[in-house]
Each structure stands twice: as C-alpha cells, then as structure tokens.
Write a protein that holds these residues in place. Sequence first.
Motif, short mmCIF file in Angstrom:
data_model
loop_
_atom_site.label_atom_id
_atom_site.label_comp_id
_atom_site.label_asym_id
_atom_site.label_seq_id
_atom_site.Cartn_x
_atom_site.Cartn_y
_atom_site.Cartn_z
N GLN A 133 6.20 -2.56 -5.94
CA GLN A 133 7.19 -1.45 -6.94
C GLN A 133 5.25 -1.38 -7.82
O GLN A 133 4.36 -2.50 -7.73
N ALA A 134 4.84 -0.68 -7.98
CA ALA A 134 3.32 0.25 -8.29
C ALA A 134 3.30 -0.33 -9.63
O ALA A 134 4.39 0.49 -10.33
N VAL A 135 2.06 -0.64 -9.70
CA VAL A 135 2.19 -0.49 -12.03
C VAL A 135 1.72 0.46 -12.09
O VAL A 135 0.39 0.68 -11.38
N CYS A 188 -2.04 -1.60 -9.52
CA CYS A 188 -1.75 -2.53 -8.87
C CYS A 188 -0.53 -2.61 -8.03
O CYS A 188 -0.06 -1.21 -9.05
N ALA A 189 -0.37 -3.42 -7.16
CA ALA A 189 1.97 -3.25 -6.55
C ALA A 189 1.60 -4.95 -6.71
O ALA A 189 1.27 -5.54 -6.85
N LEU A 190 3.11 -5.03 -7.09
CA LEU A 190 3.73 -6.46 -7.01
C LEU A 190 5.05 -6.41 -5.97
O LEU A 190 5.43 -5.20 -5.90
N THR A 191 4.80 -7.31 -4.92
CA THR A 191 5.22 -7.34 -3.63
C THR A 191 6.55 -8.33 -4.20
O THR A 191 5.80 -9.52 -4.11
N VAL A 192 7.37 -8.17 -3.23
CA VAL A 192 7.99 -9.33 -2.91
C VAL A 192 8.30 -9.37 -1.51
O VAL A 192 8.51 -8.65 -0.61
N VAL A 193 8.55 -10.30 -0.87
CA VAL A 193 7.98 -10.40 0.92
C VAL A 193 9.16 -12.14 1.05
O VAL A 193 8.88 -13.02 0.29
N GLY A 194 10.16 -11.42 2.27
CA GLY A 194 10.75 -13.06 2.52
C GLY A 194 11.17 -12.47 3.78
O GLY A 194 10.89 -11.55 4.16
N PRO A 237 0.96 -1.36 -0.05
CA PRO A 237 -0.54 -0.39 -0.14
C PRO A 237 1.01 1.19 -0.43
O PRO A 237 0.44 1.70 -0.25
N LEU A 238 2.03 1.23 0.68
CA LEU A 238 2.70 2.07 0.63
C LEU A 238 3.49 2.88 -1.08
O LEU A 238 3.31 3.95 -1.00
N ALA A 239 3.54 1.58 -1.81
CA ALA A 239 3.76 1.59 -3.15
C ALA A 239 3.14 2.34 -3.75
O ALA A 239 2.99 3.33 -4.77
N LEU A 240 1.72 1.54 -3.29
CA LEU A 240 0.55 2.45 -4.44
C LEU A 240 -0.27 3.93 -4.13
O LEU A 240 -0.27 4.87 -5.22
N VAL A 241 0.39 4.13 -2.69
CA VAL A 241 -0.02 5.56 -2.48
C VAL A 241 0.88 6.54 -2.71
O VAL A 241 0.43 7.16 -2.72
N ALA A 242 1.62 6.20 -2.78
CA ALA A 242 3.10 7.35 -3.07
C ALA A 242 2.97 7.18 -4.73
O ALA A 242 3.52 8.32 -4.89
N ALA A 243 2.12 6.07 -5.29
CA ALA A 243 2.05 6.49 -7.10
C ALA A 243 0.58 7.13 -7.02
O ALA A 243 -0.03 8.02 -8.22
N LEU A 244 -0.18 7.97 -6.14
CA LEU A 244 -0.99 8.23 -6.19
C LEU A 244 -0.57 10.22 -6.28
O LEU A 244 0.45 10.78 -6.04
N PRO A 245 -2.04 10.75 -6.72
CA PRO A 245 -1.38 12.48 -6.20
C PRO A 245 -1.69 12.80 -5.14
O PRO A 245 -2.94 12.27 -4.39
N ARG A 246 -1.11 13.78 -5.05
CA ARG A 246 -1.03 13.90 -3.28
C ARG A 246 -1.92 14.54 -2.84
O ARG A 246 -2.66 14.30 -1.83
#
Length: 253
Positions: free
Chosen positions: A199-201, A210-216, A139-148
């Motif tokens: 990272q957001a698409v 959407c966003a793709l997230t790598v988790v580990g 969600p951080l990547a997605l919201v950062a890609a939005l207009p403020r």
Amino acid sequence: MPQAQRTAVDKALDLVEAVARAPRPPRLTDLAEAVGLHRATAYRILVDLVRRGWVLRADDRYLPGTAVLLLSSRAAHNSLTTLARPVLQDLSRRTDLMVNLQVLERTGSRVVDVVRPDRLAMISTLLGETLPVHRFAGPLALVAALPREARAPYLEAAVDAGHPLDGDAGLLADLARAEADGFAAEDGRNDQFVASVSQAVVPAEGVPVCALTVVGPSAEIDDDRLERLRADLAAAVDTLAGLLSGSHQEVPA
C-alpha cells in the motif's frame, strides 16, 4: 556568504543541508527562512531537488531524498528510513513476515529499507534494487497512486520489458484494480514461491511518498489471511503518514 554571491549550486546545497539538519521535517516557509531565500525561489529549487532525488516531499514537508540515503551510510535524523524503521519493525512483528520500504524512481521503485525475520532468510531482501512495476506489488501500489498522466514512464518501461498493457493480465488492468482497491498484490511474478501485498503512503492526493510492502511465502499469504494482512498494513501506513506529517507520535522501537 552574502546572498548576491551565492550561485544556484550554493542555494540548492543550502536547502539540502537545511532539510537534513532540521529537528523535524520542515515546510517550505521554514526552509526559505532558514537559507535566506524568497519562498518562490526556494520552491523552484526544491522542485528540481525532488526531481533529482536529493529531497523527498511528503505533503507540505520535506525530508532527505533517496540520493542522500544512497550516498550516506547513515541516514540523517529525519530521513524517511529513520522515521519508518520502527513502523517496519512493528509490522514485521505483527505479521511474522518480511516488510520493506520502497520509494518511486523514474522507471520503478527502489527498496530503501527491509526488516526480515530470520525464518525467511531464503527470500531475497532486494535492498537497494530498483523494481519494475509489472513484476512487484510495491511499484504497482505507488504508480496506481499517481495521476494517470504521470504514469507514462512506468508503462513504457513495462512495454520495453515485453509486458502487455492491455487485457485482464495487462498492466493497465492491474493499475486499475490497485487504484480502486487501495492495495496492490502479486503472487509468483518475480519468484513463484513468494507473494506480497503493498500500500502506498499518500499524505497528499496524487503524491505518493513511499510504499510499505509485506512479503512472504505464497502459502502463507492465502485468501483467508489476506484480509488480516491488509488491515495490519493499512494501520502501519496510517501511522507512517502521521509521522511524515508530524501529527503522530513516534512508534516505540
């Protein structure tokens, strides 16, 4: 049904059905023609359908939305999860990490698909859950890609949860870093042993799909490996953006 007898609900459902049965993600003109509406009328209805989650907009094309996915046990042919699944599988194979797909909702992002290697079964997939912006990279990547000006609901949700907005550890600083960098990362915010990078698409500026997230495990996502993960993630995001826009061939499953 003659157009004069069609209610607003009829028109909305006609558009949802047209999106679902299209052989490829359709444009506004395609949809208006398919259901017999003026472009302006179809556009107004689609705006509401996107807002309610029944339709997902990707640049100038439309796909079935998360509301459809949550109500159906099997996604339609051109659903986001169907298009993205081979990309998730390929990215998981390349990294040997868990990969998830998230879409933005009103106060966070929802995990709509996950590919998890057997060796990481101890890490929860969070499939179907809504994730808050102050605790997760997606969600951080997605919201950062939005207009403020569009970020207010997510900031308010963080404040309601007791998370600070200001300061170096505040959400505003996290958003600024993610916006400048193009990637969002977190380490231990939700689980002290788990880290992720996302990272957001964004096929069209200001409209993250959407966003793709790598988790580990945190121990496997250290500074030395982070750059390689970012490169793999960026390549996967580019591939998915191409699939959504119709300019890229499907990834072999």
